[in-house]
Write an enzyme that holds these catalytic residues in place. Structure first.
Site, PDB file in Angstrom:
ATOM      1  N   SER A  24      48.140  40.058  43.676  1.00  0.00           N
ATOM      2  CA  SER A  24      47.933  40.488  42.351  1.00  0.00           C
ATOM      3  C   SER A  24      47.128  39.664  41.339  1.00  0.00           C
ATOM      4  O   SER A  24      47.252  38.169  41.402  1.00  0.00           O
ATOM      5  CB  SER A  24      49.435  40.566  41.525  1.00  0.00           C
ATOM      6  N   ASN A 128      56.801  40.935  38.779  1.00  0.00           N
ATOM      7  CA  ASN A 128      56.467  39.698  38.668  1.00  0.00           C
ATOM      8  C   ASN A 128      57.414  38.781  37.803  1.00  0.00           C
ATOM      9  O   ASN A 128      57.443  39.127  36.427  1.00  0.00           O
ATOM     10  CB  ASN A 128      54.829  39.683  37.957  1.00  0.00           C
ATOM     11  N   CYS A 131      55.119  34.658  36.088  1.00  0.00           N
ATOM     12  CA  CYS A 131      53.739  34.028  35.421  1.00  0.00           C
ATOM     13  C   CYS A 131      54.000  32.740  34.692  1.00  0.00           C
ATOM     14  O   CYS A 131      54.863  32.814  33.823  1.00  0.00           O
ATOM     15  CB  CYS A 131      53.362  35.173  34.701  1.00  0.00           C
ATOM     16  N   THR A 265      42.953  33.391  45.621  1.00  0.00           N
ATOM     17  CA  THR A 265      42.065  32.685  45.156  1.00  0.00           C
ATOM     18  C   THR A 265      40.859  32.526  46.122  1.00  0.00           C
ATOM     19  O   THR A 265      39.474  32.744  45.636  1.00  0.00           O
ATOM     20  CB  THR A 265      42.413  31.189  44.869  1.00  0.00           C
TER      21      THR A 265
HETATM   22  C1  SIN Z   1      50.412  35.477  36.944  1.00  0.00           C
HETATM   23  O1  SIN Z   1      50.275  34.353  37.290  1.00  0.00           O
HETATM   24  O2  SIN Z   1      51.546  35.842  37.435  1.00  0.00           O
HETATM   25  C2  SIN Z   1      49.624  35.985  36.406  1.00  0.00           C
HETATM   26  C3  SIN Z   1      48.308  34.892  35.736  1.00  0.00           C
HETATM   27  C4  SIN Z   1      48.369  35.454  34.329  1.00  0.00           C
HETATM   28  O3  SIN Z   1      47.671  36.560  33.836  1.00  0.00           O
HETATM   29  O4  SIN Z   1      48.487  34.599  33.455  1.00  0.00           O
END
Ligand code: SIN
Length: 296
Positions: A24, A128, A131, A265
């Site tokens: 993601s 999620n 984050c 990444t």
């Molecule tokens: C994430 O780390 O879950 C997403 C990264 C972000 O959009 O800050």
């Protein structure tokens, strides 16, 4: 001539042609990255996290490179759930791989999104919970809170449900158990590591959001540790996520206890790494311990 081994697996009830998962936030919803990679050679793709309300994200700069790593402070920028459901979800089924939709929010928001996405395109959902760039409401940290939240989502959908856990070294086993007790089908272990970078000329943080999340090769040994600990705690299948950028890292993820291997990444600096990784996974499947040569 020896036959190429079949790398297919069932992961959390989703049929994957191989263990590689585009993580993601690094692969959009497939449209963008398919210009760079052959989507049909991956096991699954996980979309950028969507939230119930649109989010503008954090102020720029949002990315800072570090030795062997990347710190992001995106802040979950996204157009909001209504647009995702209308514009993105219907096209997901036409992609040549199963797509897992990533969602974040509080309990009622997550449940509404999970219910609406059921049968709407994604093959599964990733919640999620981790984050590092958004506030506490999206990121419960106590195992009891995580269990309560995931139980609520579980009631809302029959889709395969994954929990993306935070990189909490001390409690990763408890968090994994909380997700299992709540009825999740799998885990993503883990998200980026909370981090900071300074501009020494300006004597100020380099990121507009001040802090961010570290990813890339620098975090691989930490990810392996987290996967290993989660594996000791639960039997749920795990997407090992964090720092895999070559064949050795991918094989290490399997050895640590993951069933699937997240590529994140690396998609920004070596998007074709999956080719050598797939070859190494095939060799790993056929060879016994000690037979595969490490990457020079
Ligand atoms: C994430 O780390 O879950 C997403 C990264 C972000 O959009 O800050």
């Amino acid at each position: 001539m020896s036959k190429t081994p079949d790398l297919a697996l069932r992961f959390a009830g989703i049929k994957l042609r191989n263990p590689l998962v585009l993580l993601s936030g690094t692969a959009g919803a497939g449209r963008e990255i398919k210009k760079l990679v052959e989507l049909g050679r991956f096991g699954a793709l996980c979309t950028k996290t969507v939230t119930f309300q649109p989010r503008p994200g954090n102020p720029p700069p949002r990315i800072a490179e570090t030795p062997s790593g990347l710190v992001n402070s995106i802040g979950l920028e996204n157009p909001g759930f209504a647009r995702f459901l209308e514009e993105t979800a219907p096209g997901l089924r036409s992609l040549p791989l199963p797509v897992i939709a990533s969602i974040a929010g509080n309990g009622p928001e997550l449940s509404r999104m999970a219910e609406a996405l059921t049968g709407a395109g994604p093959a599964g959902l990733e919640i999620n919970l981790s984050c590092p760039n958004v506030g506490g409401a999206f990121n419960p940290t106590a195992p009891t809170e995580i269990e309560r939240l995931l139980r609520e989502v579980r009631r809302a959908t029959g889709l395969p449900l994954l929990a993306k856990l935070p990189p909490d070294f001390y409690r990763i086993g408890d968090l994994a158990r909380a997700a299992e007790t709540a009825g999740c089908d799998g885990l993503t272990v883990a998200n980026t590591l909370p981090a900071m970078v300074f501009d020494l000329k300006l004597r100020k943080p380099r990121l507009g959001g001040i802090t961010g999340g570290l990813s890339g090769p620098a975090v691989l040994p930490v990810s392996l540790y987290l996967v290993h600990r989660a594996r000791q705690a639960v039997g749920l299948p795990i997407i090992g996520s964090g720092g895999v950028h070559d064949a050795d890292g991918a094989v290490s993820m399997l050895l640590a206890g993951a069933q699937a291997i997240g590529l994140g990444t690396v998609n920004f600096f070596r998007p074709l790494a999956y080719r050598e990784i797939l070859q190494a996974l095939a060799e790993f499947r056929t060879a016994g311990p000690g037979r595969r040569k490490p990457t020079p």
